[in-house]
Design an enzyme around this catalytic site. Sequence first.
Site, PDB file in Angstrom:
ATOM      1  N   ASP A   1       0.838  -1.201   0.000  1.00 57.63           N
ATOM      2  CA  ASP A   1       0.000   0.000   0.000  1.00 57.63           C
ATOM      3  C   ASP A   1       0.869   1.245   0.000  1.00 57.63           C
ATOM      4  OD1 ASP A   1      -2.883   1.118   0.604  1.00 57.63           O
ATOM      5  OD2 ASP A   1      -1.506   2.209   1.921  1.00 57.63           O
TER       6      ASP A   1
ATOM      7  N   TYR B   1       2.685   9.884  -0.129  1.00 60.14           N
ATOM      8  CA  TYR B   1       3.711   9.301   0.746  1.00 60.14           C
ATOM      9  C   TYR B   1       5.122   9.618   0.244  1.00 60.14           C
ATOM     10  CZ  TYR B   1      -0.145   6.388   2.592  1.00 60.14           C
ATOM     11  OH  TYR B   1      -1.316   5.927   3.127  1.00 60.14           O
TER      12      TYR B   1
ATOM     13  N   LYS C   1      -2.703   5.775  -4.323  1.00 61.19           N
ATOM     14  CA  LYS C   1      -3.851   6.663  -4.074  1.00 61.19           C
ATOM     15  C   LYS C   1      -3.600   8.028  -4.699  1.00 61.19           C
ATOM     16  CE  LYS C   1      -3.975   4.487   0.501  1.00 61.19           C
ATOM     17  NZ  LYS C   1      -2.543   4.418   0.885  1.00 61.19           N
TER      18      LYS C   1
ATOM     19  N   HIS D   1      -7.832   9.132  -2.199  1.00 58.19           N
ATOM     20  CA  HIS D   1      -7.260   9.069  -0.847  1.00 58.19           C
ATOM     21  C   HIS D   1      -8.217   9.624   0.214  1.00 58.19           C
ATOM     22  CE1 HIS D   1      -3.025   9.019   1.148  1.00 58.19           C
ATOM     23  NE2 HIS D   1      -3.949   8.697   2.018  1.00 58.19           N
TER      24      HIS D   1
ATOM     25  N   LEU E   1      -2.973  -1.433  13.660  1.00 57.40           N
ATOM     26  CA  LEU E   1      -2.431  -1.694  15.001  1.00 57.40           C
ATOM     27  C   LEU E   1      -2.670  -0.488  15.921  1.00 57.40           C
ATOM     28  CD1 LEU E   1       0.955  -3.323  13.902  1.00 57.40           C
ATOM     29  CD2 LEU E   1      -1.130  -4.494  14.658  1.00 57.40           C
TER      30      LEU E   1
ATOM     31  N   ILE F   1      -3.405  -3.492   6.752  1.00 58.07           N
ATOM     32  CA  ILE F   1      -2.133  -3.164   6.071  1.00 58.07           C
ATOM     33  C   ILE F   1      -1.159  -2.576   7.098  1.00 58.07           C
ATOM     34  CG2 ILE F   1      -2.884  -2.957   3.674  1.00 58.07           C
ATOM     35  CD1 ILE F   1      -3.367   0.073   4.211  1.00 58.07           C
TER      36      ILE F   1
ATOM     37  N   SER G   1       5.484  -1.672   8.898  1.00 61.67           N
ATOM     38  CA  SER G   1       6.668  -1.916   9.706  1.00 61.67           C
ATOM     39  C   SER G   1       7.898  -1.794   8.827  1.00 61.67           C
ATOM     40  CB  SER G   1       6.621  -3.302  10.360  1.00 61.67           C
ATOM     41  OG  SER G   1       7.765  -3.456  11.186  1.00 61.67           O
TER      42      SER G   1
ATOM     43  N   ARG H   1       9.229  -7.855  12.810  1.00 58.57           N
ATOM     44  CA  ARG H   1       7.802  -7.517  12.921  1.00 58.57           C
ATOM     45  C   ARG H   1       7.061  -7.760  11.613  1.00 58.57           C
ATOM     46  NH1 ARG H   1       8.154  -1.739  16.029  1.00 58.57           N
ATOM     47  NH2 ARG H   1       8.368  -2.528  18.155  1.00 58.57           N
TER      48      ARG H   1
ATOM     49  N   ASN I   1       3.911 -10.163  11.486  1.00 59.10           N
ATOM     50  CA  ASN I   1       2.589  -9.632  11.143  1.00 59.10           C
ATOM     51  C   ASN I   1       1.885 -10.465  10.067  1.00 59.10           C
ATOM     52  OD1 ASN I   1       3.075  -7.624  12.987  1.00 59.10           O
ATOM     53  ND2 ASN I   1       3.454  -6.012  11.481  1.00 59.10           N
TER      54      ASN I   1
HETATM   55  N1  LIG Z   1      -5.824   5.847   3.573  1.00 54.80           N
HETATM   56  C1  LIG Z   1      -5.376   6.636   4.520  1.00 54.80           C
HETATM   57  O1  LIG Z   1      -5.832   7.769   4.703  1.00 54.80           O
HETATM   58  C2  LIG Z   1      -4.289   6.126   5.417  1.00 54.80           C
HETATM   59  C3  LIG Z   1      -3.970   6.829   6.593  1.00 54.80           C
HETATM   60  C4  LIG Z   1      -2.955   6.327   7.401  1.00 54.80           C
HETATM   61  C5  LIG Z   1      -2.295   5.156   7.052  1.00 54.80           C
HETATM   62  N2  LIG Z   1      -2.617   4.502   5.886  1.00 54.80           N
HETATM   63  C6  LIG Z   1      -1.925   3.251   5.483  1.00 54.80           C
HETATM   64  O2  LIG Z   1      -2.039   2.323   6.542  1.00 54.80           O
HETATM   65  C7  LIG Z   1      -0.744   1.847   6.892  1.00 54.80           C
HETATM   66  C8  LIG Z   1      -0.677   1.420   8.351  1.00 54.80           C
HETATM   67  O3  LIG Z   1      -1.072   2.472   9.190  1.00 54.80           O
HETATM   68  P1  LIG Z   1      -0.101   3.168  10.259  1.00 54.80           P
HETATM   69  O4  LIG Z   1       1.298   3.095   9.792  1.00 54.80           O
HETATM   70  O5  LIG Z   1      -0.689   4.503  10.546  1.00 54.80           O
HETATM   71  O6  LIG Z   1      -0.317   2.326  11.577  1.00 54.80           O
HETATM   72  P2  LIG Z   1      -0.123   0.804  12.062  1.00 54.80           P
HETATM   73  O7  LIG Z   1       0.223  -0.080  10.949  1.00 54.80           O
HETATM   74  O8  LIG Z   1      -1.323   0.523  12.900  1.00 54.80           O
HETATM   75  O9  LIG Z   1       1.095   0.933  13.087  1.00 54.80           O
HETATM   76  C9  LIG Z   1       2.399   1.135  12.655  1.00 54.80           C
HETATM   77  C10 LIG Z   1       3.263   1.209  13.905  1.00 54.80           C
HETATM   78  O10 LIG Z   1       3.254  -0.059  14.570  1.00 54.80           O
HETATM   79  C11 LIG Z   1       4.592  -0.563  14.676  1.00 54.80           C
HETATM   80  N3  LIG Z   1       4.520  -2.019  14.482  1.00 54.80           N
HETATM   81  C12 LIG Z   1       4.365  -2.712  13.330  1.00 54.80           C
HETATM   82  N4  LIG Z   1       4.309  -4.031  13.555  1.00 54.80           N
HETATM   83  C13 LIG Z   1       4.455  -4.198  14.899  1.00 54.80           C
HETATM   84  C14 LIG Z   1       4.508  -5.329  15.746  1.00 54.80           C
HETATM   85  N5  LIG Z   1       4.400  -6.571  15.266  1.00 54.80           N
HETATM   86  N6  LIG Z   1       4.663  -5.112  17.080  1.00 54.80           N
HETATM   87  C15 LIG Z   1       4.771  -3.874  17.590  1.00 54.80           C
HETATM   88  N7  LIG Z   1       4.719  -2.762  16.825  1.00 54.80           N
HETATM   89  C16 LIG Z   1       4.571  -2.921  15.490  1.00 54.80           C
HETATM   90  C17 LIG Z   1       5.390   0.148  13.596  1.00 54.80           C
HETATM   91  O11 LIG Z   1       6.748   0.310  13.974  1.00 54.80           O
HETATM   92  P3  LIG Z   1       7.995  -0.349  13.135  1.00 54.80           P
HETATM   93  O12 LIG Z   1       7.930   0.184  11.737  1.00 54.80           O
HETATM   94  O13 LIG Z   1       9.192   0.144  13.899  1.00 54.80           O
HETATM   95  O14 LIG Z   1       7.821  -1.841  13.217  1.00 54.80           O
HETATM   96  C18 LIG Z   1       4.693   1.523  13.565  1.00 54.80           C
HETATM   97  O15 LIG Z   1       5.198   2.348  14.606  1.00 54.80           O
HETATM   98  C19 LIG Z   1       0.179   3.018   6.517  1.00 54.80           C
HETATM   99  O16 LIG Z   1       1.511   2.616   6.419  1.00 54.80           O
HETATM  100  C20 LIG Z   1      -0.432   3.441   5.202  1.00 54.80           C
HETATM  101  O17 LIG Z   1       0.000   2.573   4.158  1.00 54.80           O
HETATM  102  C21 LIG Z   1      -3.608   4.962   5.081  1.00 54.80           C
END
Ligand SMILES: NC(=O)c1ccc[n+]([C@@H]2O[C@H](COP(=O)([O-])OP(=O)(O)OC[C@H]3O[C@@H](n4cnc5c(N)ncnc54)[C@H](OP(=O)(O)O)[C@@H]3O)[C@@H](O)[C@H]2O)c1
Length: 273
Positions: free
Chosen positions: A42, A47, A72, A105, A187, A226, A229, A234, A238
């Site tokens: 994704d 980004y 997006k 988006h 997460l 999605i 990490s 991790r 995942n």
């Molecule tokens: N459509 C939209 O508007 C929108 C908005 C926000 C995000 N997104 C998409 O969604 C994706 C995920 O969302 P997000 O990055 O906001 O949040 P997330 O995936 O819920 O959380 C990411 C955080 O969790 C940590 N993490 C990952 N796996 C882990 C594990 N097994 N144990 C402990 N911690 C872990 C990561 O650190 P490390 O990297 O250090 O492992 C990072 O700090 C984004 O990357 C993006 O592609 C889309």
Amino acid sequence: MTIMLADGRPMPRIGLGTWPMDDRQAHQAVTYALSVGYRLIDTAATYGNERGVGAAVAEAALPREELFITTKLRGSQHGYDATMRGFEESRDRLGLDYVDLYLIHWPLPGHGLYVDTWRAFVHLREQGLVRSIGVSNFTPEQIERLVEATGCLPAVNQVELHPFLAQRELRAWHAGQGIATESWSPLGAGNKLLDEPAVKELATAHGRSPAQIVLRWHVQLGAVPIPKSVNPERMRQNLEVFDFSLSQEEMARLDTLDRGGRTGGHPDTHVEL
Ligand SMILES: NC(=O)c1ccc[n+]([C@@H]2O[C@H](COP(=O)([O-])OP(=O)(O)OC[C@H]3O[C@@H](n4cnc5c(N)ncnc54)[C@H](OP(=O)(O)O)[C@@H]3O)[C@@H](O)[C@H]2O)c1
């Protein structure tokens, strides 16, 4: 492992999020992710890492049909012509012949252009440049406007979804329409969700990590998470959420964490360019 979208195309049941990663980090993370079995990646124009994602995909040299690359449209490129340009720019940065899933988006209702934007999306799919088209952060009312104008239903709505924001009503509405729910910040974006006693206790009970428990919750809801990490251990962990399951009682326990807790913007008010 895939779910079937309403347009007849398969979509992997879990993917790698790439925000916030720059080109270099995305190149490295996606290279590793593809090597351990991720097939859904994704990204987004905003980004700033589509080149890094594209380079990793090219170097992996996997059969193209195995991959599911999502990007997006940025908010400043809403509108029919701007969308067509924005898409070509993304496709060029990714270095792909086609994109598997293209998403609006954010709806940006204040701009009043998401319906025209959707017409361009329908056209891109007809041209074969995008295999599936969808939206992100849309409400049911906004999706209904797209369908009224074009007769074309988004295959996916990617929304913020995790146990603190369970989106029960929206998920039920998606299911009724045949729209797949994709979970961003699955997460909880590092927002203490993984420290919740309920999550930690289930992790201990199953001999899994808290993140695996939460990702399993998404999978059992039928949503596509999605997680982002950059950490190889991790990333691998995942993906490993298909060899155990949570009981109904365990799912219900996680459901009690819902507190409408958004970490990101609301579809009606968020402004992103
Ligand atoms: N459509 C939209 O508007 C929108 C908005 C926000 C995000 N997104 C998409 O969604 C994706 C995920 O969302 P997000 O990055 O906001 O949040 P997330 O995936 O819920 O959380 C990411 C955080 O969790 C940590 N993490 C990952 N796996 C882990 C594990 N097994 N144990 C402990 N911690 C872990 C990561 O650190 P490390 O990297 O250090 O492992 C990072 O700090 C984004 O990357 C993006 O592609 C889309």
